[in-house]
Design an enzyme around this catalytic site. Structure first.
Site, PDB file in Angstrom:
ATOM      1  N   GLN A 251      -8.658   9.975   8.656  1.00  0.00           N
ATOM      2  CA  GLN A 251      -7.376  10.688   8.721  1.00  0.00           C
ATOM      3  C   GLN A 251      -7.228  11.635   7.528  1.00  0.00           C
ATOM      4  O   GLN A 251      -6.758  12.767   7.665  1.00  0.00           O
ATOM      5  CB  GLN A 251      -6.234   9.684   8.750  1.00  0.00           C
ATOM      6  CG  GLN A 251      -4.863  10.309   8.527  1.00  0.00           C
ATOM      7  CD  GLN A 251      -3.724   9.350   8.768  1.00  0.00           C
ATOM      8  OE1 GLN A 251      -3.362   9.112   9.903  1.00  0.00           O
ATOM      9  NE2 GLN A 251      -3.134   8.798   7.724  1.00  0.00           N
TER      10      GLN A 251
ATOM     11  N   GLY B  71       0.836  -1.210   0.000  1.00  0.00           N
ATOM     12  CA  GLY B  71       0.000   0.000   0.000  1.00  0.00           C
ATOM     13  C   GLY B  71       0.869   1.259   0.000  1.00  0.00           C
ATOM     14  O   GLY B  71       0.650   2.186  -0.793  1.00  0.00           O
ATOM     15  N   HIS B  72       1.875   1.278   0.885  1.00  0.00           N
ATOM     16  CA  HIS B  72       2.786   2.438   0.920  1.00  0.00           C
ATOM     17  C   HIS B  72       3.540   2.565  -0.406  1.00  0.00           C
ATOM     18  O   HIS B  72       3.752   3.667  -0.922  1.00  0.00           O
ATOM     19  CB  HIS B  72       3.835   2.275   2.026  1.00  0.00           C
ATOM     20  CG  HIS B  72       3.275   2.247   3.415  1.00  0.00           C
ATOM     21  ND1 HIS B  72       3.298   1.131   4.208  1.00  0.00           N
ATOM     22  CD2 HIS B  72       2.686   3.213   4.156  1.00  0.00           C
ATOM     23  CE1 HIS B  72       2.760   1.396   5.380  1.00  0.00           C
ATOM     24  NE2 HIS B  72       2.365   2.654   5.380  1.00  0.00           N
TER      25      HIS B  72
END
Ligand code: PAF
Length: 280
Positions: A153, A36-37
């Site tokens: 977030q 994902g990163h």
């Protein structure tokens, strides 16, 4: 890849690149990097001349000391992964570099931080906003990349950027999932094999909810989903909410607002996982 540990050196390095008219993309992380990163970095590479990643396990966003202590730390493999996708700069400070003094800043996010994660993790989003503001000061990027797994977030970061009038484009990126459907997360590394086998039920339940929006009311959908997740031993739902995608307030009907998202937080043993799916 250039690895820098101090604020002063990072700022002067990035500012020198900007003076050469280079566009800067930034991916803030807490390390324990997964696909994902790396997808965020790959997108940054496509859209910018220089891509910067930060790895900093931010103590002030953990409301649970055990969660902070157990947060996976894998710097050596993180560096290898960053190099494999061609990241240009890694900013990896120590805690005393980031916080030489006590933090006193208190953001007011209106209702945004009162629901879901904000309700169950007091102080979490203030800690996120403080560190992201600090990171944006240190890495004055043109574009910053955040995954949609942390849907709330993302809304908080956008609101902080608006309040602080920071000149940066926040680029949301889709959730990256394992083949099983489980949303990729650094916390997955703490799951046992048995928990890993159960965890995809979170996504499968969200997916089923999306398919049932024309059959069931919001209240019925929530009840159904929580019941479904609780069928499995070891799964404890903290919240399951259907909210509007802008203010993140719970809706009574899917048709009340233009866009809704179903968000869930559940414990599998001691590991807390979150996930979400857009409904409309
Ligand atoms: O999403 C994360 O990894 C963190 O919350 C962030 C944005 C890097 C701030 O510490």
């Amino acid at each position: 890849m250039k690895i820098i540990k101090t604020i002063a050196e990072t700022q002067s390095y990035i500012n020198a690149l900007k003076a050469e008219n280079k566009s800067i993309g930034f991916v803030p992380t807490m390390g324990a990097l997964h696909e994902g990163h790396l997808e965020l970095l790959k997108r940054s590479k496509k859209e910018n001349d220089i891509s910067v990643c930060s790895i900093f396990v931010n103590p002030i966003q953990f409301n649970n000391p055990e969660d902070l202590e157990k947060y996976p730390k894998t710097m050596k493999t993180d560096i290898e992964k960053l190099e494999s996708v061609g990241c240009d700069v890694l900013f990896a400070p120590e805690v005393n570099e980031m916080y030489p003094d006590e933090v006193s800043k208190e953001y007011d996010f209106g209702g945004l931080d009162k629901v879901m994660e904000g309700k169950f993790r007091p102080g979490h989003f203030n800690g996120v906003a403080v560190v992201v503001k600090l990171l944006f000061d240190i890495v004055p990027a043109h574009n910053a990349y955040f995954g949609e797994k942390d849907f709330q977030q993302l809304a908080i970061v956008n609101e902080m950027v608006r309040q602080e009038k920071i000149d940066i484009s926040i680029r949301p990126c889709p959730i990256i999932r394992e083949k099983s459907g489980l949303a990729m997360s650094s916390r997955n590394a703490r799951l046992t094999d048995k928990e890993l086998a159960i965890a995809p039920l979170i996504y499968h339940t969200l997916f089923a909810v999306k398919n049932k929006i024309h059959e069931l009311s919001v209240a019925e959908l929530k009840k159904w989903a929580i019941n479904e997740l609780h069928q499995v031993e070891g799964m404890e739902v903290e919240y399951f909410e259907i909210v509007d995608t802008v203010k993140l307030q719970p809706v009574n009907s899917i048709h009340e607002v233009e866009h809704t998202v179903a968000c869930v937080a559940a414990f599998l043993g001691k590991v807390r996982l979150i996930d979400n799916i857009r409904l409309s």
